[in-house]
Design an enzyme around this catalytic site. Structure first.
Site, PDB file in Angstrom:
ATOM      1  N   HIS A  90       0.843  -1.211   0.000  1.00  0.00           N
ATOM      2  CA  HIS A  90       0.000   0.000   0.000  1.00  0.00           C
ATOM      3  C   HIS A  90       0.867   1.246   0.000  1.00  0.00           C
ATOM      4  O   HIS A  90       1.255   1.766   1.045  1.00  0.00           O
ATOM      5  CB  HIS A  90      -0.926  -0.016   1.218  1.00  0.00           C
ATOM      6  CG  HIS A  90      -2.078   0.938   1.112  1.00  0.00           C
ATOM      7  ND1 HIS A  90      -3.389   0.523   1.037  1.00  0.00           N
ATOM      8  CD2 HIS A  90      -2.122   2.293   1.043  1.00  0.00           C
ATOM      9  CE1 HIS A  90      -4.186   1.574   0.947  1.00  0.00           C
ATOM     10  NE2 HIS A  90      -3.437   2.666   0.953  1.00  0.00           N
ATOM     11  N   HIS A 131       1.106   4.989  -2.275  1.00  0.00           N
ATOM     12  CA  HIS A 131       0.574   5.870  -3.317  1.00  0.00           C
ATOM     13  C   HIS A 131       1.703   6.631  -4.005  1.00  0.00           C
ATOM     14  O   HIS A 131       2.524   7.280  -3.344  1.00  0.00           O
ATOM     15  CB  HIS A 131      -0.405   6.877  -2.708  1.00  0.00           C
ATOM     16  CG  HIS A 131      -1.697   6.273  -2.263  1.00  0.00           C
ATOM     17  ND1 HIS A 131      -2.803   6.193  -3.079  1.00  0.00           N
ATOM     18  CD2 HIS A 131      -2.067   5.704  -1.080  1.00  0.00           C
ATOM     19  CE1 HIS A 131      -3.807   5.621  -2.418  1.00  0.00           C
ATOM     20  NE2 HIS A 131      -3.379   5.305  -1.200  1.00  0.00           N
ATOM     21  N   ASP A 156       1.700   9.419  -5.889  1.00  0.00           N
ATOM     22  CA  ASP A 156       1.719  10.874  -5.757  1.00  0.00           C
ATOM     23  C   ASP A 156       2.001  11.347  -4.333  1.00  0.00           C
ATOM     24  O   ASP A 156       2.368  12.505  -4.125  1.00  0.00           O
ATOM     25  CB  ASP A 156       0.422  11.504  -6.283  1.00  0.00           C
ATOM     26  CG  ASP A 156      -0.828  10.863  -5.711  1.00  0.00           C
ATOM     27  OD1 ASP A 156      -0.720   9.877  -4.969  1.00  0.00           O
ATOM     28  OD2 ASP A 156      -1.943  11.343  -6.025  1.00  0.00           O
ATOM     29  N   GLY A 164     -10.448   7.313  -2.036  1.00  0.00           N
ATOM     30  CA  GLY A 164     -11.316   8.483  -2.008  1.00  0.00           C
ATOM     31  C   GLY A 164     -12.257   8.528  -0.823  1.00  0.00           C
ATOM     32  O   GLY A 164     -11.967   7.980   0.241  1.00  0.00           O
ATOM     33  N   HIS A 199      -9.629   0.425  -0.527  1.00  0.00           N
ATOM     34  CA  HIS A 199      -9.572   1.223   0.695  1.00  0.00           C
ATOM     35  C   HIS A 199     -10.887   0.993   1.437  1.00  0.00           C
ATOM     36  O   HIS A 199     -11.961   1.294   0.911  1.00  0.00           O
ATOM     37  CB  HIS A 199      -9.456   2.712   0.364  1.00  0.00           C
ATOM     38  CG  HIS A 199      -8.079   3.154  -0.015  1.00  0.00           C
ATOM     39  ND1 HIS A 199      -7.462   2.785  -1.186  1.00  0.00           N
ATOM     40  CD2 HIS A 199      -7.193   3.954   0.648  1.00  0.00           C
ATOM     41  CE1 HIS A 199      -6.258   3.335  -1.247  1.00  0.00           C
ATOM     42  NE2 HIS A 199      -6.073   4.048  -0.144  1.00  0.00           N
ATOM     43  N   GLU A 217     -11.105   2.683   6.718  1.00  0.00           N
ATOM     44  CA  GLU A 217     -10.169   3.747   7.095  1.00  0.00           C
ATOM     45  C   GLU A 217     -10.901   4.876   7.807  1.00  0.00           C
ATOM     46  O   GLU A 217     -10.399   5.438   8.767  1.00  0.00           O
ATOM     47  CB  GLU A 217      -9.448   4.297   5.859  1.00  0.00           C
ATOM     48  CG  GLU A 217      -8.461   5.419   6.175  1.00  0.00           C
ATOM     49  CD  GLU A 217      -7.772   5.997   4.943  1.00  0.00           C
ATOM     50  OE1 GLU A 217      -6.767   6.698   5.113  1.00  0.00           O
ATOM     51  OE2 GLU A 217      -8.235   5.752   3.816  1.00  0.00           O
ATOM     52  N   ASP A 261       1.668   3.982   3.094  1.00  0.00           N
ATOM     53  CA  ASP A 261       0.577   4.768   2.532  1.00  0.00           C
ATOM     54  C   ASP A 261       1.161   5.872   1.648  1.00  0.00           C
ATOM     55  O   ASP A 261       1.117   5.780   0.425  1.00  0.00           O
ATOM     56  CB  ASP A 261      -0.326   5.342   3.619  1.00  0.00           C
ATOM     57  CG  ASP A 261      -1.687   5.770   3.087  1.00  0.00           C
ATOM     58  OD1 ASP A 261      -2.026   5.398   1.948  1.00  0.00           O
ATOM     59  OD2 ASP A 261      -2.428   6.462   3.814  1.00  0.00           O
TER      60      ASP A 261
END
Length: 339
Positions: free
Chosen positions: A16, A18, A20, A173, A200, A203, A280
Protein backbone atom coordinates in the site's frame (compact mmCIF):
# COMPACT_ATOMS: atom_id res chain seq x y z
CA UNK A 1 14.62 -4.60 19.94
CA UNK A 2 16.22 -4.28 16.55
CA UNK A 3 18.25 -1.17 15.76
CA UNK A 4 17.15 1.14 12.95
CA UNK A 5 20.00 -0.16 10.81
CA UNK A 6 18.94 -3.76 11.46
CA UNK A 7 15.36 -2.91 10.54
CA UNK A 8 16.51 -1.15 7.39
CA UNK A 9 18.53 -4.21 6.34
CA UNK A 10 15.59 -6.61 6.61
CA UNK A 11 14.02 -7.51 3.24
CA UNK A 12 10.53 -6.06 2.95
CA UNK A 13 7.30 -6.23 0.96
CA UNK A 14 4.90 -3.31 0.65
CA UNK A 15 1.36 -3.49 -0.71
CA UNK A 16 0.00 0.00 0.00
CA UNK A 17 2.01 2.93 -1.36
CA UNK A 18 0.57 5.87 -3.32
CA UNK A 19 2.75 7.23 -6.10
CA UNK A 20 1.72 10.87 -5.76
CA UNK A 21 2.14 10.84 -1.97
CA UNK A 22 5.57 9.23 -1.94
CA UNK A 23 7.94 11.40 -3.98
CA UNK A 24 11.29 12.52 -2.64
CA UNK A 25 11.95 16.24 -2.28
CA UNK A 26 14.62 15.86 -4.98
CA UNK A 27 12.07 14.42 -7.41
CA UNK A 28 9.45 17.05 -6.51
CA UNK A 29 11.95 19.81 -7.32
CA UNK A 30 12.81 18.21 -10.64
CA UNK A 31 9.12 17.75 -11.52
CA UNK A 32 8.41 21.37 -10.60
CA UNK A 33 11.24 22.53 -12.83
CA UNK A 34 9.82 20.46 -15.71
CA UNK A 35 6.37 21.99 -15.13
CA UNK A 36 7.70 25.54 -14.59
CA UNK A 37 6.20 25.63 -11.11
CA UNK A 38 7.89 27.66 -8.39
CA UNK A 39 8.60 25.98 -5.04
CA UNK A 40 10.04 27.20 -1.73
CA UNK A 41 13.84 27.48 -1.85
CA UNK A 42 14.54 25.63 1.40
CA UNK A 43 13.92 21.92 1.85
CA UNK A 44 12.36 22.60 5.24
CA UNK A 45 9.76 24.93 3.70
CA UNK A 46 9.09 22.43 0.91
CA UNK A 47 8.70 19.63 3.43
CA UNK A 48 6.12 21.69 5.32
CA UNK A 49 4.25 22.23 2.07
CA UNK A 50 4.03 18.54 1.08
CA UNK A 51 3.99 16.77 4.48
CA UNK A 52 1.36 16.96 7.19
CA UNK A 53 1.93 18.13 10.77
CA UNK A 54 0.68 15.90 13.57
CA UNK A 55 -2.24 18.20 14.39
CA UNK A 56 -4.27 17.97 11.17
CA UNK A 57 -8.02 17.64 11.54
CA UNK A 58 -8.92 14.60 9.46
CA UNK A 59 -8.46 12.67 6.21
CA UNK A 60 -9.72 15.55 4.07
CA UNK A 61 -7.16 17.88 5.65
CA UNK A 62 -4.49 15.24 4.95
CA UNK A 63 -5.50 15.01 1.29
CA UNK A 64 -4.90 18.75 0.75
CA UNK A 65 -1.15 18.03 0.55
CA UNK A 66 -1.72 16.26 -2.76
CA UNK A 67 -2.83 19.56 -4.31
CA UNK A 68 0.84 20.57 -4.59
CA UNK A 69 1.94 17.36 -6.32
CA UNK A 70 -0.85 16.50 -8.77
CA UNK A 71 -0.23 19.47 -11.11
CA UNK A 72 3.34 18.18 -11.48
CA UNK A 73 2.21 14.74 -12.70
CA UNK A 74 0.51 15.69 -15.97
CA UNK A 75 3.01 14.40 -18.55
CA UNK A 76 4.34 10.96 -19.42
CA UNK A 77 7.88 12.10 -18.60
CA UNK A 78 6.80 13.29 -15.15
CA UNK A 79 4.96 10.07 -14.30
CA UNK A 80 7.90 7.98 -15.47
CA UNK A 81 10.29 9.99 -13.28
CA UNK A 82 7.92 9.73 -10.30
CA UNK A 83 7.62 5.94 -10.55
CA UNK A 84 11.39 5.59 -10.85
CA UNK A 85 11.89 7.80 -7.78
CA UNK A 86 9.60 5.71 -5.56
CA UNK A 87 11.46 2.51 -6.44
CA UNK A 88 14.81 4.20 -5.84
CA UNK A 89 13.63 5.04 -2.31
CA UNK A 90 12.46 1.45 -1.82
CA UNK A 91 15.82 0.06 -2.90
CA UNK A 92 17.53 2.09 -0.16
CA UNK A 93 15.65 0.13 2.52
CA UNK A 94 15.77 -3.32 0.93
CA UNK A 95 12.20 -3.56 -0.33
CA UNK A 96 12.06 -6.72 -2.45
CA UNK A 97 8.55 -6.25 -3.87
CA UNK A 98 6.16 -3.30 -3.87
CA UNK A 99 2.80 -2.50 -5.37
CA UNK A 100 2.59 1.17 -6.28
CA UNK A 101 -0.87 2.64 -6.77
CA UNK A 102 -2.04 5.76 -8.57
CA UNK A 103 -5.23 7.23 -10.05
CA UNK A 104 -4.63 7.71 -13.80
CA UNK A 105 -7.69 10.00 -13.99
CA UNK A 106 -5.75 12.55 -11.91
CA UNK A 107 -3.07 12.91 -14.61
CA UNK A 108 -5.28 13.81 -17.57
CA UNK A 109 -5.66 17.56 -16.97
CA UNK A 110 -3.26 18.54 -19.76
CA UNK A 111 -4.33 16.09 -22.42
CA UNK A 112 -2.64 12.87 -21.34
CA UNK A 113 -4.93 9.87 -21.79
CA UNK A 114 -5.58 7.28 -19.09
CA UNK A 115 -3.76 4.71 -21.23
CA UNK A 116 -0.73 6.99 -21.70
CA UNK A 117 -0.59 7.71 -17.97
CA UNK A 118 -0.60 4.01 -17.09
CA UNK A 119 2.05 3.23 -19.72
CA UNK A 120 4.31 6.00 -18.38
CA UNK A 121 4.20 4.75 -14.79
CA UNK A 122 4.90 1.18 -15.92
CA UNK A 123 7.87 2.42 -17.95
CA UNK A 124 9.31 4.14 -14.87
CA UNK A 125 8.77 1.06 -12.70
CA UNK A 126 10.43 -1.17 -15.29
CA UNK A 127 13.47 1.08 -15.63
CA UNK A 128 13.85 1.25 -11.85
CA UNK A 129 13.53 -2.51 -11.59
CA UNK A 130 16.34 -2.90 -14.11
CA UNK A 131 18.53 -0.41 -12.21
CA UNK A 132 17.78 -1.39 -8.61
CA UNK A 133 16.50 -4.97 -8.73
CA UNK A 134 13.26 -4.19 -6.89
CA UNK A 135 10.27 -6.14 -8.22
CA UNK A 136 7.12 -4.04 -8.52
CA UNK A 137 3.56 -4.03 -9.78
CA UNK A 138 1.13 -1.23 -10.55
CA UNK A 139 -2.35 -0.83 -9.07
CA UNK A 140 -4.74 1.59 -10.76
CA UNK A 141 -7.04 3.51 -8.41
CA UNK A 142 -10.58 4.44 -9.20
CA UNK A 143 -12.12 7.11 -6.98
CA UNK A 144 -15.20 6.45 -4.86
CA UNK A 145 -16.57 9.95 -5.51
CA UNK A 146 -16.47 9.52 -9.30
CA UNK A 147 -19.37 8.01 -11.23
CA UNK A 148 -19.43 4.25 -11.71
CA UNK A 149 -19.37 4.90 -15.47
CA UNK A 150 -16.09 6.83 -15.21
CA UNK A 151 -14.49 4.14 -13.02
CA UNK A 152 -15.71 1.37 -15.33
CA UNK A 153 -14.16 3.14 -18.31
CA UNK A 154 -10.83 3.51 -16.46
CA UNK A 155 -10.72 -0.20 -15.66
CA UNK A 156 -11.57 -1.09 -19.27
CA UNK A 157 -8.70 1.07 -20.53
CA UNK A 158 -6.34 -0.40 -17.91
CA UNK A 159 -7.19 -4.06 -18.56
CA UNK A 160 -4.85 -4.58 -21.57
CA UNK A 161 -1.89 -3.69 -19.31
CA UNK A 162 -2.52 -6.74 -17.09
CA UNK A 163 0.56 -8.92 -17.20
CA UNK A 164 2.53 -5.99 -18.69
CA UNK A 165 3.26 -4.24 -15.38
CA UNK A 166 -0.30 -3.74 -14.15
CA UNK A 167 -1.22 -6.23 -11.43
CA UNK A 168 -4.52 -4.98 -10.01
CA UNK A 169 -6.99 -2.26 -9.14
CA UNK A 170 -8.16 -0.29 -6.14
CA UNK A 171 -10.79 2.18 -5.01
CA UNK A 172 -9.68 5.19 -2.96
CA UNK A 173 -11.32 8.48 -2.01
CA UNK A 174 -14.33 9.52 0.06
CA UNK A 175 -15.22 6.31 1.90
CA UNK A 176 -17.71 7.88 4.32
CA UNK A 177 -20.00 9.40 1.67
CA UNK A 178 -19.52 6.71 -1.00
CA UNK A 179 -19.74 3.32 0.73
CA UNK A 180 -18.87 0.04 -0.96
CA UNK A 181 -22.46 -0.57 -2.07
CA UNK A 182 -22.40 2.62 -4.18
CA UNK A 183 -19.32 1.56 -6.15
CA UNK A 184 -20.34 -2.09 -6.48
CA UNK A 185 -21.10 -1.86 -10.25
CA UNK A 186 -17.58 -0.63 -11.01
CA UNK A 187 -16.01 -3.23 -8.71
CA UNK A 188 -17.90 -5.97 -10.54
CA UNK A 189 -16.78 -4.59 -13.90
CA UNK A 190 -13.14 -4.75 -12.79
CA UNK A 191 -13.63 -8.30 -11.56
CA UNK A 192 -15.29 -9.33 -14.83
CA UNK A 193 -12.27 -7.89 -16.66
CA UNK A 194 -10.04 -10.16 -14.58
CA UNK A 195 -8.47 -7.32 -12.60
CA UNK A 196 -7.55 -8.43 -9.04
CA UNK A 197 -8.97 -5.91 -6.56
CA UNK A 198 -7.94 -4.40 -3.27
CA UNK A 199 -10.05 -1.68 -1.69
CA UNK A 200 -9.57 1.22 0.70
CA UNK A 201 -12.03 0.16 3.38
CA UNK A 202 -12.38 0.66 7.11
CA UNK A 203 -10.17 3.75 7.10
CA UNK A 204 -12.85 6.32 7.87
CA UNK A 205 -14.63 4.63 10.79
CA UNK A 206 -16.70 2.51 8.37
CA UNK A 207 -16.24 -1.14 9.36
CA UNK A 208 -19.22 -2.17 7.25
CA UNK A 209 -17.27 -1.14 4.10
CA UNK A 210 -14.82 -3.96 4.80
CA UNK A 211 -17.62 -6.49 5.19
CA UNK A 212 -19.41 -5.31 2.04
CA UNK A 213 -16.15 -5.69 0.12
CA UNK A 214 -15.61 -9.13 1.63
CA UNK A 215 -19.07 -10.14 0.39
CA UNK A 216 -17.96 -9.13 -3.13
CA UNK A 217 -15.03 -11.53 -2.97
CA UNK A 218 -12.35 -8.95 -2.14
CA UNK A 219 -9.70 -10.20 0.27
CA UNK A 220 -7.36 -7.21 0.61
CA UNK A 221 -8.35 -4.08 2.47
CA UNK A 222 -6.50 -0.78 2.63
CA UNK A 223 -6.20 0.23 6.31
CA UNK A 224 -9.10 -1.72 7.87
CA UNK A 225 -8.57 -0.11 11.29
CA UNK A 226 -12.33 0.41 11.72
CA UNK A 227 -12.53 -3.33 12.42
CA UNK A 228 -11.26 -2.51 15.91
CA UNK A 229 -13.90 -3.49 18.46
CA UNK A 230 -15.84 -5.60 15.92
CA UNK A 231 -14.73 -9.07 16.93
CA UNK A 232 -17.31 -10.84 14.75
CA UNK A 233 -16.14 -8.90 11.69
CA UNK A 234 -12.52 -9.67 12.49
CA UNK A 235 -13.26 -13.37 12.72
CA UNK A 236 -15.09 -13.30 9.38
CA UNK A 237 -12.12 -11.55 7.74
CA UNK A 238 -9.75 -14.10 9.26
CA UNK A 239 -11.86 -17.07 8.17
CA UNK A 240 -11.98 -15.66 4.62
CA UNK A 241 -8.16 -15.32 4.61
CA UNK A 242 -8.46 -11.55 4.37
CA UNK A 243 -5.42 -9.29 4.66
CA UNK A 244 -5.18 -5.75 6.04
CA UNK A 245 -2.82 -3.22 4.45
CA UNK A 246 -2.14 -1.24 7.65
CA UNK A 247 -0.55 2.22 7.64
CA UNK A 248 0.13 3.28 11.23
CA UNK A 249 1.56 6.79 10.85
CA UNK A 250 -1.02 7.78 8.25
CA UNK A 251 -3.90 6.41 10.37
CA UNK A 252 -2.77 8.45 13.38
CA UNK A 253 -2.41 11.59 11.28
CA UNK A 254 -5.82 11.30 9.60
CA UNK A 255 -7.52 10.46 12.91
CA UNK A 256 -8.63 7.09 11.57
CA UNK A 257 -7.75 6.09 15.15
CA UNK A 258 -7.68 8.42 18.14
CA UNK A 259 -4.26 7.39 19.40
CA UNK A 260 -1.77 4.53 19.61
CA UNK A 261 -3.70 2.93 22.45
CA UNK A 262 -6.76 2.55 20.23
CA UNK A 263 -4.87 1.07 17.28
CA UNK A 264 -6.35 -2.45 17.14
CA UNK A 265 -3.17 -4.50 16.66
CA UNK A 266 -3.53 -6.70 19.74
CA UNK A 267 -7.12 -7.74 19.04
CA UNK A 268 -6.48 -8.24 15.32
CA UNK A 269 -3.60 -10.59 16.09
CA UNK A 270 -5.65 -12.33 18.79
CA UNK A 271 -8.37 -12.99 16.22
CA UNK A 272 -5.79 -14.17 13.65
CA UNK A 273 -6.38 -11.39 11.15
CA UNK A 274 -3.48 -11.17 8.71
CA UNK A 275 -1.60 -7.89 8.95
CA UNK A 276 0.84 -6.15 6.62
CA UNK A 277 2.86 -2.98 7.33
CA UNK A 278 2.81 -0.14 4.81
CA UNK A 279 3.69 3.55 4.41
CA UNK A 280 0.58 4.77 2.53
CA UNK A 281 2.28 8.04 1.56
CA UNK A 282 5.98 8.31 2.30
CA UNK A 283 6.18 12.05 1.67
CA UNK A 284 2.81 13.27 2.91
CA UNK A 285 3.24 11.26 6.14
CA UNK A 286 7.02 11.92 6.26
CA UNK A 287 7.75 8.24 6.80
CA UNK A 288 9.27 5.12 5.25
CA UNK A 289 9.01 1.39 5.98
CA UNK A 290 11.98 1.41 8.37
CA UNK A 291 10.29 4.11 10.48
CA UNK A 292 7.02 2.17 10.42
CA UNK A 293 8.72 -1.05 11.57
CA UNK A 294 10.40 0.85 14.40
CA UNK A 295 7.04 2.22 15.54
CA UNK A 296 5.50 -1.25 15.47
CA UNK A 297 8.27 -2.78 17.59
CA UNK A 298 8.43 0.10 20.09
CA UNK A 299 4.69 0.53 20.61
CA UNK A 300 3.32 -2.98 20.06
CA UNK A 301 6.32 -5.18 20.89
CA UNK A 302 6.40 -6.71 17.40
CA UNK A 303 9.33 -9.10 17.06
CA UNK A 304 11.57 -10.02 14.16
CA UNK A 305 9.71 -13.29 13.63
CA UNK A 306 6.43 -11.36 13.46
CA UNK A 307 7.90 -8.96 10.91
CA UNK A 308 8.75 -12.00 8.79
CA UNK A 309 5.19 -13.27 9.22
CA UNK A 310 3.76 -9.89 8.15
CA UNK A 311 5.99 -9.84 5.07
CA UNK A 312 4.97 -13.37 4.15
CA UNK A 313 1.34 -12.26 4.55
CA UNK A 314 2.08 -9.45 2.12
CA UNK A 315 3.80 -11.45 -0.61
CA UNK A 316 1.21 -14.22 -0.40
CA UNK A 317 -1.55 -11.62 -0.85
CA UNK A 318 0.32 -9.73 -3.57
CA UNK A 319 -1.03 -9.70 -7.11
CA UNK A 320 2.33 -10.78 -8.56
CA UNK A 321 3.26 -13.83 -10.61
CA UNK A 322 3.96 -17.16 -8.92
CA UNK A 323 7.59 -16.88 -10.04
CA UNK A 324 8.08 -13.50 -8.35
CA UNK A 325 6.23 -14.69 -5.25
CA UNK A 326 8.49 -17.72 -4.84
CA UNK A 327 11.65 -15.66 -5.34
CA UNK A 328 10.58 -13.02 -2.82
CA UNK A 329 9.64 -15.69 -0.26
CA UNK A 330 13.15 -17.12 -0.63
CA UNK A 331 14.65 -13.62 -0.24
CA UNK A 332 12.60 -13.03 2.89
CA UNK A 333 13.48 -16.32 4.54
CA UNK A 334 17.16 -15.94 3.73
CA UNK A 335 17.27 -12.30 4.81
CA UNK A 336 15.57 -12.90 8.14
CA UNK A 337 17.84 -15.86 8.86
CA UNK A 338 20.96 -13.79 8.18
CA UNK A 339 20.06 -10.44 9.77
Amino acid sequence: MLTVQELKALPKVELHCHLDGSLSLKAIRKLAQMAAVELPASDQALRELVSVPDDIEDLLDYLKRFDVILPLLQTAEALELAAYDVIEQCAAENVRYIEVRFAPDFSTEKGLSVSEAIAAVIKGLNQAQADFGVESGLLVCAMRQYSNQRSQMMFKVAQPFLGQGLVGGDFAGDEADFPTEVIEPAIKTAQQLGIPMTLHAGESHCAHNVMAALALGIRRFGHGVALGGHVDFQKQVSEADGVLEMCLTSNLQTKAVKNLASYPVVELLANQVKITINTDNRTVSNTNLTKEYDLWQRHFGITKSQFLEFNLNAINAAFCSATIRQQVIQDLQKGYAEN
